[in-house]
Design a protein around this motif. Structure first.
Motif, PDB file in Angstrom:
ATOM      1  N   SER A  77       0.834  -1.192   0.000  1.00 34.50           N
ATOM      2  CA  SER A  77       0.000   0.000   0.000  1.00 34.50           C
ATOM      3  C   SER A  77       0.873   1.248   0.000  1.00 34.50           C
ATOM      4  O   SER A  77       2.022   1.228   0.444  1.00 34.50           O
ATOM      5  CB  SER A  77      -0.927   0.014   1.210  1.00 34.50           C
ATOM      6  OG  SER A  77      -0.186   0.097   2.404  1.00 34.50           O
ATOM      7  N   VAL A  78       0.292   2.315  -0.492  1.00 34.17           N
ATOM      8  CA  VAL A  78       0.968   3.608  -0.492  1.00 34.17           C
ATOM      9  C   VAL A  78      -0.008   4.649   0.021  1.00 34.17           C
ATOM     10  O   VAL A  78      -1.175   4.678  -0.386  1.00 34.17           O
ATOM     11  CB  VAL A  78       1.492   3.969  -1.905  1.00 34.17           C
ATOM     12  CG1 VAL A  78       0.378   4.005  -2.937  1.00 34.17           C
ATOM     13  CG2 VAL A  78       2.255   5.279  -1.875  1.00 34.17           C
ATOM     14  N   ASP A  79       0.443   5.464   0.951  1.00 30.02           N
ATOM     15  CA  ASP A  79      -0.383   6.501   1.546  1.00 30.02           C
ATOM     16  C   ASP A  79       0.159   7.876   1.176  1.00 30.02           C
ATOM     17  O   ASP A  79       1.370   8.053   1.033  1.00 30.02           O
ATOM     18  CB  ASP A  79      -0.422   6.362   3.066  1.00 30.02           C
ATOM     19  CG  ASP A  79      -1.244   5.180   3.520  1.00 30.02           C
ATOM     20  OD1 ASP A  79      -1.300   4.944   4.737  1.00 30.02           O
ATOM     21  OD2 ASP A  79      -1.822   4.488   2.667  1.00 30.02           O
ATOM     22  N   LEU A  80      -0.747   8.831   1.089  1.00 30.28           N
ATOM     23  CA  LEU A  80      -0.364  10.209   0.830  1.00 30.28           C
ATOM     24  C   LEU A  80      -1.009  11.088   1.899  1.00 30.28           C
ATOM     25  O   LEU A  80      -2.237  11.226   1.922  1.00 30.28           O
ATOM     26  CB  LEU A  80      -0.824  10.647  -0.562  1.00 30.28           C
ATOM     27  CG  LEU A  80      -0.414  12.057  -0.968  1.00 30.28           C
ATOM     28  CD1 LEU A  80       1.103  12.117  -1.218  1.00 30.28           C
ATOM     29  CD2 LEU A  80      -1.161  12.504  -2.222  1.00 30.28           C
ATOM     30  N   GLN A  81      -0.198  11.624   2.774  1.00 28.19           N
ATOM     31  CA  GLN A  81      -0.682  12.562   3.783  1.00 28.19           C
ATOM     32  C   GLN A  81      -0.600  13.960   3.202  1.00 28.19           C
ATOM     33  O   GLN A  81       0.494  14.421   2.843  1.00 28.19           O
ATOM     34  CB  GLN A  81       0.150  12.468   5.065  1.00 28.19           C
ATOM     35  CG  GLN A  81      -0.269  13.437   6.148  1.00 28.19           C
ATOM     36  CD  GLN A  81      -1.667  13.171   6.668  1.00 28.19           C
ATOM     37  OE1 GLN A  81      -2.056  12.021   6.867  1.00 28.19           O
ATOM     38  NE2 GLN A  81      -2.424  14.234   6.874  1.00 28.19           N
ATOM     39  N   MET A  82      -1.725  14.638   3.125  1.00 31.16           N
ATOM     40  CA  MET A  82      -1.800  15.956   2.514  1.00 31.16           C
ATOM     41  C   MET A  82      -2.159  16.981   3.588  1.00 31.16           C
ATOM     42  O   MET A  82      -3.246  16.916   4.167  1.00 31.16           O
ATOM     43  CB  MET A  82      -2.847  15.967   1.396  1.00 31.16           C
ATOM     44  CG  MET A  82      -2.618  14.891   0.354  1.00 31.16           C
ATOM     45  SD  MET A  82      -3.780  14.973  -1.023  1.00 31.16           S
ATOM     46  CE  MET A  82      -5.301  14.515  -0.189  1.00 31.16           C
ATOM     47  N   ASN A  83      -1.232  17.889   3.856  1.00 28.42           N
ATOM     48  CA  ASN A  83      -1.442  18.929   4.864  1.00 28.42           C
ATOM     49  C   ASN A  83      -1.453  20.295   4.203  1.00 28.42           C
ATOM     50  O   ASN A  83      -0.977  20.474   3.081  1.00 28.42           O
ATOM     51  CB  ASN A  83      -0.329  18.877   5.907  1.00 28.42           C
ATOM     52  CG  ASN A  83      -0.331  17.569   6.680  1.00 28.42           C
ATOM     53  OD1 ASN A  83      -1.369  16.943   6.896  1.00 28.42           O
ATOM     54  ND2 ASN A  83       0.849  17.140   7.121  1.00 28.42           N
ATOM     55  N   ARG A  84      -1.991  21.271   4.932  1.00 28.01           N
ATOM     56  CA  ARG A  84      -2.057  22.657   4.454  1.00 28.01           C
ATOM     57  C   ARG A  84      -2.609  22.709   3.035  1.00 28.01           C
ATOM     58  O   ARG A  84      -2.039  23.337   2.141  1.00 28.01           O
ATOM     59  CB  ARG A  84      -0.677  23.304   4.531  1.00 28.01           C
ATOM     60  CG  ARG A  84      -0.058  23.209   5.919  1.00 28.01           C
ATOM     61  CD  ARG A  84       1.007  24.250   6.188  1.00 28.01           C
ATOM     62  NE  ARG A  84       2.006  24.380   5.157  1.00 28.01           N
ATOM     63  CZ  ARG A  84       3.115  23.655   5.070  1.00 28.01           C
ATOM     64  NH1 ARG A  84       3.340  22.711   5.950  1.00 28.01           N
ATOM     65  NH2 ARG A  84       3.984  23.870   4.110  1.00 28.01           N
ATOM     66  N   LEU A  85      -3.744  22.069   2.866  1.00 23.60           N
ATOM     67  CA  LEU A  85      -4.339  21.984   1.534  1.00 23.60           C
ATOM     68  C   LEU A  85      -4.798  23.350   1.047  1.00 23.60           C
ATOM     69  O   LEU A  85      -5.244  24.197   1.838  1.00 23.60           O
ATOM     70  CB  LEU A  85      -5.499  20.992   1.538  1.00 23.60           C
ATOM     71  CG  LEU A  85      -5.054  19.520   1.515  1.00 23.60           C
ATOM     72  CD1 LEU A  85      -6.149  18.610   2.027  1.00 23.60           C
ATOM     73  CD2 LEU A  85      -4.629  19.129   0.109  1.00 23.60           C
ATOM     74  N   LYS A  86      -4.697  23.532  -0.266  1.00 19.95           N
ATOM     75  CA  LYS A  86      -5.077  24.779  -0.919  1.00 19.95           C
ATOM     76  C   LYS A  86      -6.161  24.480  -1.966  1.00 19.95           C
ATOM     77  O   LYS A  86      -6.256  23.352  -2.458  1.00 19.95           O
ATOM     78  CB  LYS A  86      -3.867  25.380  -1.631  1.00 19.95           C
ATOM     79  CG  LYS A  86      -2.644  25.575  -0.786  1.00 19.95           C
ATOM     80  CD  LYS A  86      -1.476  26.044  -1.646  1.00 19.95           C
ATOM     81  CE  LYS A  86      -0.209  26.208  -0.839  1.00 19.95           C
ATOM     82  NZ  LYS A  86       0.933  26.651  -1.696  1.00 19.95           N
TER      83      LYS A  86
END
Length: 119
Positions: A77-86
């Protein structure tokens, strides 16, 4: 054949966070690179982030410093943590896997999951 199942995504306000996950099944033993691309309406598909079997990572310029990609080879599996989204991050996010060249196998794409960033 490789099957990709994506999860996560949704709607969030600017500055918020989301986490995407993609799990591969089937002929997974020849997978080298796993990652995410995105495509917004009227725009070309662009790199978000990739991670190789040896954990080398590559990020698109637009997400550097805000997104983090991780990988679990046990779960494939591969995860993508996305912070400070625009708002500009709004797009369909697609999971992608690339096999080792020696396998002669093609790349595979997931169905995509929508991420919407709006007030």
């Amino acid at each position: 054949q490789v099957q990709l199942v994506e999860s996560g995504g949704g709607s969030v306000q600017p500055g918020g966070s989301l986490r995407l996950s993609c799990r591969a099944s089937g002929e997974v033993f020849t997978i080298n690179t796993m990652g995410w691309y995105r495509q917004a309406p009227g725009k070309e598909r662009e790199l978000v982030a990739t991670i190789t079997n040896s954990r080398d990572t590559e990020y698109g310029e637009a997400v550097k410093g805000r997104f983090t990609i991780t990988r679990d080879n046990g779960r494939m599996s591969v995860d993508l943590q996305m912070n400070r989204l625009k708002p500009d991050d709004t797009a369909v996010y697609l999971c992608h896997v690339k096999n080792f060249q020696w396998s002669g196998l093609p790349d595979y794409w997931g169905q995509g999951t929508q991420v919407t960033v709006s007030p």
